[in-house]
Design a protein around this motif. Sequence first.
Motif, short mmCIF file in Angstrom:
data_model
loop_
_atom_site.label_atom_id
_atom_site.label_comp_id
_atom_site.label_asym_id
_atom_site.label_seq_id
_atom_site.Cartn_x
_atom_site.Cartn_y
_atom_site.Cartn_z
N CYS A 76 7.30 5.52 -7.03
CA CYS A 76 7.19 6.96 -6.74
C CYS A 76 8.60 7.52 -6.62
O CYS A 76 9.39 7.05 -5.81
N VAL A 77 8.90 8.54 -7.42
CA VAL A 77 10.22 9.16 -7.37
C VAL A 77 10.23 10.49 -6.61
O VAL A 77 11.28 10.99 -6.24
N ARG A 78 9.02 11.02 -6.36
CA ARG A 78 8.90 12.26 -5.59
C ARG A 78 7.52 12.29 -4.95
O ARG A 78 6.53 11.96 -5.59
N GLU A 106 10.48 8.22 0.41
CA GLU A 106 11.22 7.86 1.62
C GLU A 106 11.55 6.38 1.64
O GLU A 106 12.72 6.01 1.68
N ASN A 107 10.51 5.53 1.58
CA ASN A 107 10.77 4.08 1.59
C ASN A 107 11.10 3.55 0.21
O ASN A 107 11.67 2.48 0.08
N ARG A 108 10.70 4.29 -0.82
CA ARG A 108 11.02 3.99 -2.23
C ARG A 108 10.53 2.61 -2.68
O ARG A 108 11.14 1.96 -3.52
N ARG A 109 9.43 2.17 -2.10
CA ARG A 109 8.82 0.91 -2.54
C ARG A 109 8.32 1.03 -3.96
O ARG A 109 8.00 2.11 -4.44
N SER A 110 8.21 -0.13 -4.60
CA SER A 110 7.57 -0.23 -5.91
C SER A 110 6.48 -1.28 -5.81
O SER A 110 6.52 -2.16 -4.94
N VAL A 111 5.50 -1.18 -6.70
CA VAL A 111 4.43 -2.17 -6.77
C VAL A 111 4.42 -2.74 -8.17
O VAL A 111 4.46 -2.00 -9.16
N TYR A 112 4.35 -4.07 -8.25
CA TYR A 112 4.20 -4.75 -9.53
C TYR A 112 2.80 -5.34 -9.57
O TYR A 112 2.35 -5.97 -8.60
N LEU A 113 2.10 -5.12 -10.69
CA LEU A 113 0.81 -5.76 -10.89
C LEU A 113 0.80 -6.47 -12.23
O LEU A 113 1.20 -5.92 -13.24
N SER A 114 0.34 -7.71 -12.19
CA SER A 114 0.27 -8.57 -13.38
C SER A 114 -0.87 -8.15 -14.29
O SER A 114 -1.77 -7.40 -13.90
N GLU A 115 -0.84 -8.69 -15.49
CA GLU A 115 -1.92 -8.49 -16.45
C GLU A 115 -3.24 -8.94 -15.81
O GLU A 115 -3.29 -9.91 -15.07
N GLY A 116 -4.30 -8.19 -16.10
CA GLY A 116 -5.62 -8.53 -15.59
C GLY A 116 -5.99 -7.84 -14.30
O GLY A 116 -7.12 -7.95 -13.83
N LEU A 117 -5.04 -7.12 -13.71
CA LEU A 117 -5.33 -6.41 -12.47
C LEU A 117 -5.60 -4.94 -12.77
O LEU A 117 -5.03 -4.36 -13.68
N GLY A 118 -6.48 -4.34 -11.98
CA GLY A 118 -6.77 -2.92 -12.10
C GLY A 118 -5.82 -2.13 -11.21
O GLY A 118 -5.24 -2.66 -10.26
N HIS A 119 -5.68 -0.84 -11.52
CA HIS A 119 -4.72 0.00 -10.82
C HIS A 119 -5.27 1.39 -10.61
O HIS A 119 -5.89 1.97 -11.49
N ALA A 120 -5.04 1.93 -9.41
CA ALA A 120 -5.42 3.30 -9.09
C ALA A 120 -4.33 3.93 -8.23
O ALA A 120 -3.66 3.23 -7.46
N LEU A 121 -4.17 5.23 -8.38
CA LEU A 121 -3.20 6.00 -7.60
C LEU A 121 -3.88 7.23 -7.03
O LEU A 121 -4.56 7.95 -7.76
#
Length: 188
Positions: A76-78, A106-121
Amino acid sequence: MEIRELSVPGAWEFTPRQFGDDRGVFLESFKASEFEKAVGRPFDLRQVNVSTSAAGVLRGIHYTQNPPGQAKYVTCVRGAFLDVVVDLRPTSPTFGRWDAVVIDDENRRSVYLSEGLGHALLSLEDGSTVTYLCSLEYTPEFDGEIDAFDPAIGIEWPTVGRDGRPLTFNRSPKDAAAPLLADLNRTR
């Protein structure tokens, strides 16, 4: 950089060290050597996506058929998002398990998800912007989605945004009509 594996195997949270002064802030959002040490392999960058969302916009649960699968490194950049990872690997002992991380400016974390995983935001405030580093170029014939409100998964979606106001969920017609986890072809 602090690195933590999530409860869904194959997904990690990366929290960078931030260096600030009266001019602003500097951080390393992605560092190949740290990534490879944690994940055990390099990230093969093929496409970068940017998405901006109003508060309450819910994107996903999206996945790419595996193989070939698509790994993502999401930042997340903003603004702020709840980033949710769901195990959709048919033979995984944690199939259907989910985990979530708040990613924000603020914390500027990132999330990495491998192939085969689902993703929602889920966007937690207006104008929230996210970047995705992707290991596979967009290939619509491999794309799929699962209903983000499937009770079999049981994601605990926040109902209040970062500003304390109630969120009204806003999904695309395709996401709103997505099948349930039970309908996922587990032989893929």
